[in-house]
Write a protein that holds these residues in place. Structure first.
Motif, short mmCIF file in Angstrom:
data_model
loop_
_atom_site.label_atom_id
_atom_site.label_comp_id
_atom_site.label_asym_id
_atom_site.label_seq_id
_atom_site.Cartn_x
_atom_site.Cartn_y
_atom_site.Cartn_z
N ILE A 93 0.84 -1.20 0.00
CA ILE A 93 0.00 0.00 0.00
C ILE A 93 0.87 1.25 0.00
O ILE A 93 1.80 1.37 0.80
CB ILE A 93 -0.92 0.02 1.23
CG1 ILE A 93 -1.79 -1.24 1.27
CG2 ILE A 93 -1.79 1.28 1.24
CD1 ILE A 93 -2.60 -1.40 2.55
N SER A 94 0.54 2.17 -0.89
CA SER A 94 1.16 3.50 -0.90
C SER A 94 0.04 4.51 -0.75
O SER A 94 -0.98 4.43 -1.44
CB SER A 94 1.92 3.75 -2.21
OG SER A 94 2.99 2.85 -2.33
N ASN A 98 -5.42 11.72 0.29
CA ASN A 98 -6.67 11.00 0.05
C ASN A 98 -6.58 10.00 -1.11
O ASN A 98 -7.59 9.55 -1.64
CB ASN A 98 -7.81 12.00 -0.24
CG ASN A 98 -7.58 12.76 -1.53
OD1 ASN A 98 -6.46 12.88 -2.03
ND2 ASN A 98 -8.66 13.29 -2.09
N LEU A 99 -5.37 9.65 -1.51
CA LEU A 99 -5.15 8.72 -2.62
C LEU A 99 -4.33 7.53 -2.14
O LEU A 99 -3.30 7.70 -1.50
CB LEU A 99 -4.42 9.44 -3.76
CG LEU A 99 -4.10 8.61 -5.00
CD1 LEU A 99 -5.38 8.18 -5.70
CD2 LEU A 99 -3.22 9.42 -5.95
N ALA A 100 -4.80 6.32 -2.48
CA ALA A 100 -4.06 5.11 -2.11
C ALA A 100 -3.95 4.21 -3.34
O ALA A 100 -4.86 4.12 -4.16
CB ALA A 100 -4.77 4.37 -0.98
N SER A 101 -2.80 3.56 -3.43
CA SER A 101 -2.56 2.57 -4.46
C SER A 101 -2.23 1.25 -3.76
O SER A 101 -1.37 1.22 -2.88
CB SER A 101 -1.39 3.02 -5.35
OG SER A 101 -1.12 2.07 -6.34
N PHE A 122 -5.29 -1.78 -7.31
CA PHE A 122 -6.41 -0.96 -6.88
C PHE A 122 -5.97 0.50 -6.75
O PHE A 122 -4.88 0.77 -6.24
CB PHE A 122 -6.90 -1.38 -5.49
CG PHE A 122 -7.52 -2.73 -5.41
CD1 PHE A 122 -8.90 -2.88 -5.53
CD2 PHE A 122 -6.75 -3.86 -5.17
CE1 PHE A 122 -9.49 -4.12 -5.41
CE2 PHE A 122 -7.33 -5.11 -5.06
CZ PHE A 122 -8.70 -5.25 -5.18
N GLN A 123 -6.83 1.41 -7.16
CA GLN A 123 -6.68 2.83 -6.87
C GLN A 123 -7.88 3.22 -6.02
O GLN A 123 -9.02 2.95 -6.41
CB GLN A 123 -6.64 3.66 -8.15
CG GLN A 123 -5.49 3.30 -9.08
CD GLN A 123 -4.13 3.46 -8.43
OE1 GLN A 123 -3.83 4.49 -7.84
NE2 GLN A 123 -3.31 2.42 -8.50
N LEU A 124 -7.60 3.80 -4.86
CA LEU A 124 -8.67 4.20 -3.95
C LEU A 124 -8.58 5.68 -3.64
O LEU A 124 -7.48 6.25 -3.63
CB LEU A 124 -8.58 3.41 -2.63
CG LEU A 124 -8.73 1.90 -2.78
CD1 LEU A 124 -7.38 1.23 -2.75
CD2 LEU A 124 -9.61 1.34 -1.69
N VAL A 125 -9.73 6.27 -3.36
CA VAL A 125 -9.81 7.66 -2.97
C VAL A 125 -10.61 7.73 -1.67
O VAL A 125 -11.59 7.01 -1.50
CB VAL A 125 -10.49 8.52 -4.07
CG1 VAL A 125 -10.76 9.94 -3.58
CG2 VAL A 125 -9.63 8.54 -5.33
N SER A 130 -14.50 7.84 4.37
CA SER A 130 -14.37 6.45 3.94
C SER A 130 -13.63 6.33 2.61
O SER A 130 -13.77 7.18 1.73
CB SER A 130 -15.75 5.80 3.84
OG SER A 130 -16.51 6.39 2.82
N TRP A 131 -12.87 5.27 2.50
CA TRP A 131 -12.14 4.96 1.29
C TRP A 131 -13.05 4.17 0.35
O TRP A 131 -13.83 3.33 0.79
CB TRP A 131 -10.91 4.10 1.61
CG TRP A 131 -9.83 4.85 2.32
CD1 TRP A 131 -9.68 4.97 3.67
CD2 TRP A 131 -8.77 5.58 1.72
NE1 TRP A 131 -8.57 5.73 3.95
CE2 TRP A 131 -7.99 6.12 2.77
CE3 TRP A 131 -8.38 5.83 0.41
CZ2 TRP A 131 -6.86 6.88 2.54
CZ3 TRP A 131 -7.26 6.60 0.17
CH2 TRP A 131 -6.51 7.12 1.23
#
Length: 154
Positions: A93-94, A98-101, A122-125, A130-131
């Motif tokens: 996880i990076s 508010n951005l996660a990969s 996965f790309q999450l915001v 909540s993500w």
């Protein structure tokens, strides 16, 4: 005085690492919830892990990229009588604000038997508190899944 300063720095590093670990766990929650939803045959729960207009794609051999309909996938999850289980072999996880990969090699089991293996990206915001998954692309490994599993299991 120097000793107190050293302990303060060590404590701050520990707090920072703890916050980063907490952020990482929270950002990965929709991913774990998605796989729980697959095992539970709960299409609504699966869709709840994604942002509106999220994309679901597969990178195929030869460079083609296929876009899948997320609603149809959720419907399949709800209707199938097959037991769907995806085991994540490792999770990287990076996060920046508010951005996660999230990069996750996986092994997919259908009714308890290995079906295929590969990698999810996965790309999450983070939306308010909540993500949500905004983009998921995966591939399937073309070689021996048992060797793949050994390579990526931690």
């Amino acid at each position: 005085m120097m000793k107190k300063l050293l302990w303060l720095v060590i404590a701050l590093i520990g707090v920072n690492m703890s916050v980063q670990a907490s952020d990482a766990m929270n950002s990965a929650k929709p991913i774990h919830n998605m796989f729980d939803a697959m095992r539970e045959h709960d299409g609504k729960k699966l869709l709840a892990q994604f942002a509106p207009n999220a994309m679901l794609q597969r990178a195929g051999k030869g460079g083609e990229v296929k876009t899948n309909d997320l609603a149809k996938f959720a419907d399949f999850v709800s209707r199938t009588d097959k037991y769907l289980a995806e085991k994540l072999l490792s999770v990287n996880i990076s996060i920046s604000d508010n951005l996660a990969s999230v990069w996750t090699p996986y092994a997919f089991y259908l009714d308890g038997k290995i079906s295929h293996c590969g990698v999810n990206s996965f790309q999450l915001v983070k939306f308010e508190q909540s993500w949500k998954i905004v983009y998921l692309i995966d591939n399937t490994h073309s070689g021996d899944c048992e060797k793949f599993i050994k390579k990526y299991s931690h």
